[in-house]
Design a protein around this motif. Structure first.
Motif, mmCIF file in Angstrom:
data_model
loop_
_atom_site.group_PDB
_atom_site.id
_atom_site.type_symbol
_atom_site.label_atom_id
_atom_site.label_comp_id
_atom_site.label_asym_id
_atom_site.label_seq_id
_atom_site.Cartn_x
_atom_site.Cartn_y
_atom_site.Cartn_z
ATOM 1 N N THR A 62 -11.928 66.723 -8.771
ATOM 2 C CA THR A 62 -10.913 66.554 -7.954
ATOM 3 C C THR A 62 -10.736 65.174 -7.339
ATOM 4 O OG1 THR A 62 -11.685 67.064 -5.706
ATOM 5 C CG2 THR A 62 -10.714 68.968 -7.465
ATOM 6 N N PHE A 63 -9.422 64.573 -6.926
ATOM 7 C CA PHE A 63 -9.619 63.230 -6.446
ATOM 8 C C PHE A 63 -10.254 63.538 -5.016
ATOM 9 C CE2 PHE A 63 -7.137 60.396 -3.372
ATOM 10 C CZ PHE A 63 -7.368 59.261 -3.785
ATOM 11 N N SER A 64 -10.547 64.535 -4.522
ATOM 12 C CA SER A 64 -11.168 64.447 -3.149
ATOM 13 C C SER A 64 -12.703 64.381 -3.478
ATOM 14 C CB SER A 64 -11.020 65.964 -2.601
ATOM 15 O OG SER A 64 -11.862 66.212 -1.263
ATOM 16 N N ASP A 65 -13.150 64.956 -4.700
ATOM 17 C CA ASP A 65 -14.440 64.583 -5.061
ATOM 18 C C ASP A 65 -14.698 63.013 -5.247
ATOM 19 O OD1 ASP A 65 -15.335 67.372 -5.263
ATOM 20 O OD2 ASP A 65 -14.378 67.580 -7.350
ATOM 21 N N PHE A 66 -13.811 62.502 -5.779
ATOM 22 C CA PHE A 66 -13.875 61.072 -6.233
ATOM 23 C C PHE A 66 -14.000 60.345 -5.006
ATOM 24 C CE2 PHE A 66 -12.141 56.917 -7.577
ATOM 25 C CZ PHE A 66 -12.851 56.449 -8.648
ATOM 26 N N GLN A 67 -13.365 60.617 -3.941
ATOM 27 C CA GLN A 67 -13.233 59.853 -2.698
ATOM 28 C C GLN A 67 -14.488 59.653 -2.041
ATOM 29 O OE1 GLN A 67 -9.844 62.213 -1.010
ATOM 30 N NE2 GLN A 67 -8.765 60.136 -0.781
ATOM 31 N N GLN A 68 -15.567 60.790 -2.402
ATOM 32 C CA GLN A 68 -16.642 60.593 -1.913
ATOM 33 C C GLN A 68 -17.615 59.583 -2.342
ATOM 34 O OE1 GLN A 68 -17.051 62.773 0.588
ATOM 35 N NE2 GLN A 68 -14.898 63.366 -0.138
ATOM 36 N N LEU A 69 -17.197 58.885 -3.372
ATOM 37 C CA LEU A 69 -18.072 57.563 -4.185
ATOM 38 C C LEU A 69 -17.751 56.295 -3.296
ATOM 39 C CD1 LEU A 69 -17.111 58.336 -7.859
ATOM 40 C CD2 LEU A 69 -19.313 59.209 -6.695
ATOM 41 N N ASP A 70 -18.794 55.801 -3.292
ATOM 42 C CA ASP A 70 -19.064 54.272 -2.734
ATOM 43 C C ASP A 70 -18.572 53.472 -3.855
ATOM 44 O OD1 ASP A 70 -19.234 51.848 -1.594
ATOM 45 O OD2 ASP A 70 -21.361 52.282 -1.313
ATOM 46 N N LEU A 71 -17.418 53.030 -3.944
ATOM 47 C CA LEU A 71 -16.841 52.017 -5.153
ATOM 48 C C LEU A 71 -17.551 50.967 -5.079
ATOM 49 C CD1 LEU A 71 -13.147 52.971 -5.366
ATOM 50 C CD2 LEU A 71 -14.993 53.996 -6.706
ATOM 51 N N ASP A 72 -18.327 50.008 -3.977
ATOM 52 C CA ASP A 72 -18.853 49.085 -4.263
ATOM 53 C C ASP A 72 -20.292 49.217 -5.025
ATOM 54 O OD1 ASP A 72 -17.324 47.774 -2.196
ATOM 55 O OD2 ASP A 72 -18.668 48.414 -0.648
ATOM 56 N N GLN A 73 -20.473 50.503 -5.395
ATOM 57 C CA GLN A 73 -21.885 50.444 -6.424
ATOM 58 C C GLN A 73 -21.377 50.607 -7.944
ATOM 59 O OE1 GLN A 73 -24.894 50.673 -4.838
ATOM 60 N NE2 GLN A 73 -23.511 50.295 -2.894
ATOM 61 N N TYR A 74 -19.998 50.181 -8.149
ATOM 62 C CA TYR A 74 -19.644 50.368 -9.333
ATOM 63 C C TYR A 74 -18.977 49.004 -10.008
ATOM 64 C CZ TYR A 74 -20.491 55.326 -8.780
ATOM 65 O OH TYR A 74 -21.204 56.525 -8.504
ATOM 66 N N LYS A 75 -19.191 48.792 -11.160
ATOM 67 C CA LYS A 75 -18.711 47.525 -12.165
ATOM 68 C C LYS A 75 -17.593 48.082 -13.015
ATOM 69 C CE LYS A 75 -18.689 43.837 -11.660
ATOM 70 N NZ LYS A 75 -17.925 42.964 -10.759
ATOM 71 N N TRP A 76 -17.848 49.480 -13.470
ATOM 72 C CA TRP A 76 -16.848 50.011 -14.589
ATOM 73 C C TRP A 76 -16.824 51.355 -14.369
ATOM 74 C CZ3 TRP A 76 -16.251 47.027 -19.610
ATOM 75 C CH2 TRP A 76 -15.351 47.738 -20.441
ATOM 76 N N THR A 77 -15.652 51.848 -14.684
ATOM 77 C CA THR A 77 -15.198 53.359 -14.484
ATOM 78 C C THR A 77 -14.511 53.644 -15.657
ATOM 79 O OG1 THR A 77 -13.148 53.026 -13.291
ATOM 80 C CG2 THR A 77 -15.044 53.500 -11.617
ATOM 81 N N HIS A 78 -14.929 54.722 -16.341
ATOM 82 C CA HIS A 78 -14.490 55.267 -17.415
ATOM 83 C C HIS A 78 -13.746 56.716 -17.102
ATOM 84 C CE1 HIS A 78 -13.321 55.968 -21.601
ATOM 85 N NE2 HIS A 78 -13.907 57.054 -21.759
ATOM 86 N N PHE A 79 -12.574 56.838 -17.585
ATOM 87 C CA PHE A 79 -12.148 58.330 -17.279
ATOM 88 C C PHE A 79 -11.682 58.780 -18.542
ATOM 89 C CE2 PHE A 79 -11.066 55.508 -13.555
ATOM 90 C CZ PHE A 79 -11.399 56.482 -12.351
ATOM 91 N N GLU A 80 -11.809 60.104 -18.646
ATOM 92 C CA GLU A 80 -11.138 61.031 -19.779
ATOM 93 C C GLU A 80 -9.898 61.469 -19.464
ATOM 94 O OE1 GLU A 80 -13.920 63.799 -21.226
ATOM 95 O OE2 GLU A 80 -15.275 62.941 -21.828
#
Length: 240
Positions: A62-80
């Motif tokens: 869910t989007f709520s799950d996604f909001q728990q991530l720290d986006l500063d730790q990512y350089k690429w996000t891939h979505f199905e």
């Protein structure tokens, strides 16, 4: 990042992913759900497979799950391209994150249009790298990978790239400059196991782009890694 049902099967999956160096700290665990399973029948002559899948409603991310991530730790996000009501919000969140960052600090967004019934069209005008699956392209009237990348290149956002794999016919890519590149499929000699070849191709493309390889080399690398995977059971050794 995904969902799993708690239990011994999930522990085995997590252990193997850790063995491959996959970060699993943010996997969302669900109690009271049966673990999805698939029985795969492989034709020993052709490598084609029949999959009997049993999935008893394990919740999607869910989007709520996604909001728990720290986006500063990512350089690429891939979505199905499934569960699009939630996924479209995730894409928007990354876009909002990027809007306040310098170009070099922005997260690259990629998405795959694979199953037409999931209506993944949101990706077409929003992601930086668009993966078009053969099934999806054919559903929308394209008969070759070249036609698909040319067709979708007119619809993607500026400075984006579109990629399409077409099985034994290889794969095609078109980047921001509008130049078309094709790579032939890589034959492993004997096709042993095609399960996961598409995801292997996508992962190889992302890896090559992260390394800054030219697009003609990127698509060739993707085909070679996917072809090698088809010549073996499982995924061990593909990174060597």
């Amino acid at each position: 990042f995904g969902t799993l049902a708690t239990g011994r099967a999930a522990e085995m999956v997590l252990d193997e992913m850790r063995e491959f160096g996959v970060e699993v700290d943010h996997v969302v665990m669900h109690d009271g759900c049966d673990f999805p399973s698939s029985t795969i029948i492989i034709n020993s002559s052709t490598g084609s497979r029949t999959i009997i899948h049993a999935d008893k409603a394990l919740p999607e991310l869910t989007f709520s799950d996604f909001q728990q991530l720290d986006l500063d730790q990512y350089k690429w996000t891939h979505f199905e391209g499934r569960n699009m009501r939630e996924v479209s919000q995730m894409v928007s969140a990354v876009q909002e994150y990027n809007s306040s960052r310098s170009v070099e600090d922005r997260i690259i967004i990629s998405g795959e249009c694979e199953k037409p019934q999931f209506l993944p069209e949101h990706f077409i005008s929003t992601v930086d790298v668009l993966f078009i699956a053969k099934e999806y392209a054919q559903h929308h009237g394209f008969s070759t990978a070249k036609a698909a990348v040319e067709g979708y290149h007119t619809r993607i956002k500026k400075r984006a790239t579109v990629v399409c794999a077409w099985g034994e016919a290889g794969a095609d890519v078109m980047g921001p400059d509008g130049v078309h590149h094709h790579a032939d499929a890589f034959s492993p000699g004997q096709v042993v196991d095609t399960l996961g070849a598409g995801d292997t191709f996508n992962g190889a493309i992302i890896t090559a782009m992260c390394r800054g390889m030219p697009l003609d080399e990127v698509v060739n690398f993707g085909c070679r890694v996917a072809g090698r995977k088809c010549g073996q059971f499982g995924y061990r050794g593909l990174g060597e």
